[in-house]
Write an enzyme that holds these catalytic residues in place. Structure first.
Site, PDB file in Angstrom:
ATOM      1  CG  HIS A  93      -2.215   0.736   0.978  1.00 59.49           C
ATOM      2  ND1 HIS A  93      -3.260   0.213   0.250  1.00 59.49           N
ATOM      3  CD2 HIS A  93      -2.622   1.961   1.361  1.00 59.49           C
ATOM      4  CE1 HIS A  93      -4.247   1.067   0.212  1.00 59.49           C
ATOM      5  NE2 HIS A  93      -3.889   2.141   0.869  1.00 59.49           N
ATOM      6  CG  ASP A 158      -8.978   6.587   8.521  1.00 63.12           C
ATOM      7  OD1 ASP A 158      -9.471   6.491   9.654  1.00 63.12           O
ATOM      8  OD2 ASP A 158      -8.560   7.665   8.049  1.00 63.12           O
ATOM      9  CD  GLU A 269     -10.192   9.755  10.671  1.00 58.36           C
ATOM     10  OE1 GLU A 269     -10.656   9.998   9.530  1.00 58.36           O
ATOM     11  OE2 GLU A 269      -9.492   8.752  10.921  1.00 58.36           O
TER      12      GLU A 269
END
Length: 517
Positions: A93, A158, A269
């Site tokens: 990622h 997340d 957030e």
């Protein structure tokens, strides 16, 4: 001649390791003599989520145990293979090829069995509920297993389809960070293979220099093969809330209000809403209709927070949300809350991923930019950001939310802005997608140039920001990135990876020959 000699060395290396180890060592099926083929190869080991950098390795190692990794690094440390570097690859990622190794060796960490052992408080001498898990396993795997006994890690990212070792090598931030600190502040112990091939167990009290070096160390000191993660009781449900703003100062003031309520708020957030597409994209996983019809001649902002609902303990999360929102200054009537399962809340980005995949919008270039910004500079940074993007055409979320400096252990290698007097630090994530249909190569190059301009301007003293998941154009920029911690970082490198074998994709150090150390 030099290329042919190098290829011969790599072939010998692969042969020796194949004879000495039961692990699966795959030489890449490539023609070493063809530079065109080298640059255009597109295998998993030369590909990451960013789809911006494609560095092909000479070989891929699929280890069956940490000992296989130790064998490889021990052999390289003691040999004359001065050109070969090694990168550990978890979920792939990375954005800028950080887990790639041009002409080197990529280690696929997911080939090591992802055994997970959950220990409830009192089961052993540790005194804490914790999980022991392979460094190549994914956070989603840990969540699924720990929930079976009513436990879960305290701090998350997340997106949960990331490897344990990968996020611990960077920091690991999300909406729980303000309360519990990043993931690197919630680790009890690590098993690490250093750049010298040493397989070591480390913790705050055992081999502590290695422990703190590896956490947030960008893969420069060792490869995490196993981690002991702190766990806590998991709630059954979550009350998930969103509130909208049309003024940035009010938005940040309310964020910092919620920041001061850790006994009530469990997740915090926020994001910038520049256009209708952004509003729709960030609401895919939110299971409620937003009766919000914005006028997009201006930019909006959204605070997202959550309250855990331990139903067995008689808590009323909805009442807690009402108590919190009465103190907030959001746009009247633009406040929404829904009840979801704890698992669905933590796995919310997966829903967005599935939606993007169904439209062919997931496997596209992602020129992302993440920065830590001091509280005193967050408004200037917002202005700088909006000057360098086109709000009408922007695709993807723009995250903005506060963290607390004292939740980060200064002994780790992670870097925050050099403003120790400021307790509040904001994380800003510009997570844009560049679909080839709407953003061809020239457009993508322009985005990357704009990102670099933002980094250079924001890193200047007026704002004083630092990159998270950093990427710099040359090794000359890294001393400025680490600032006063650079000497400690280089000393740790000399101690644990003196030949600079590890993580070449970060572009921090140059591979050194054994004879020159």
């Amino acid at each position: 001649m030099e290329l042919a000699l190098f290829c011969t060395k790599v072939n010998i290396l692969i042969l020796v390791l194949a004879l000495c180890s039961p692990c699966k060592f795959i030489q890449s099926p490539m023609d070493f003599g063809s530079s065109d083929f080298l640059h255009t190869r597109n295998t998993a080991a030369s590909l990451d989520f960013g789809r911006l950098v494609f560095n092909s390795p000479s070989a891929v190692l699929k280890p069956r145990s940490p000992k296989d990794i130790s064998l490889l690094l021990t052999f390289l440390s003691a040999s004359s293979f001065g050109e070969v570097t090694v990168a550990a690859r978890g979920a792939g990622h990375s954005i800028h090829g950080q887990a790639q190794a041009l002409d080197g060796i990529v280690i696929e960490m997911d080939s090591i069995p992802s055994d997970i052992y959950i220990h409830k408080k009192g089961d052993d001498e540790a005194g804490f509920s914790h999980a022991d898990i392979s460094g190549g396993a994914l956070w989603i795997e840990l969540l699924e297993e720990s929930l079976k006994v009513g436990l879960a890690p305290r701090s998350w990212t997340d997106y949960l389809y990331l490897s344990i070792g990968g996020t611990l090598s960077h920091g690991g931030v999300s909406g729980q960070t303000f309360k519990y600190g990043p993931q690197i502040s919630n680790v009890l112990q690590l098993d690490v293979v250093t750049g010298k091939g040493e397989l070591m167990t480390c913790s705050p009290t055992k081999n502590s220099e290695l422990f703190y070096a590896v956490l947030g160390g960008l893969g420069q000191f060792g490869i995490i093969t196993r981690a002991r993660i702190l766990l806590q009781d998991a709630p059954q449900k979550v009350r998930w809330a969103r509130a909208f703003y049309d003024d940035f100062d009010t938005f940040t003031r309310d964020q910092e209000l919620l920041l001061s309520m850790p006994d009530l708020v469990d997740y915090l957030e926020g994001f910038i809403v520049p256009n209708q597409l952004s509003l729709l994209g960030t609401s895919i996983a939110f299971p409620a209709h937003l009766g919000f019809v914005p006028e997009f001649h201006k930019v909006y902002y959204c605070i997202e927070f959550a309250v855990h609902d331990f139903q067995a303990k008689g808590t009323n999360a909805e009442q807690v949300v009402e108590k919190i929102t009465k103190q907030m200054s959001h746009i009247p009537s633009l406040m929404y809350s829904v009840e979801v399962s704890y698992f669905d809340f933590l796995n919310r980005v997966r829903i967005e991923e599935m939606s993007l995949r169904s439209r062919g919008l997931w496997e596209v270039p992602h020129p992302w930019l993440n920065m830590f910004v001091p509280r005193s500079g967050i408004k200037d940074f917002k202005d700088l950001l909006l000057e360098n993007i086109s709000p009408e055409e922007f695709e993807g979320p723009i995250l903005v939310y506060p963290l607390l400096r004292d939740k980060w252990d200064a002994n780790t290698s992670a870097v925050l802005p050099d403003a120790p007097a400021e307790q509040v630090v904001y994380i800003v994530g510009v997570l844009r997608s560049a679909t080839p249909a709407s953003c061809p190569a020239r457009c993508l190059d322009d985005i990357l140039r704009r990102n670099r301009r933002i980094v250079e301007a924001a890193s200047a003293p007026r704002i004083g920001a630092k990159q998270y998941l950093p990427r710099h154009p040359s090794p000359l920029h890294w001393p400025d990135h680490f600032g006063r911690r650079w000497n400690r970082f280089t000393a740790r490198k000399s101690l644990f990876d003196p030949l600079s074998l590890l993580a070449p994709g970060q572009g921090i150090f140059t591979r050194t020959h054994a004879s020159t150390v």
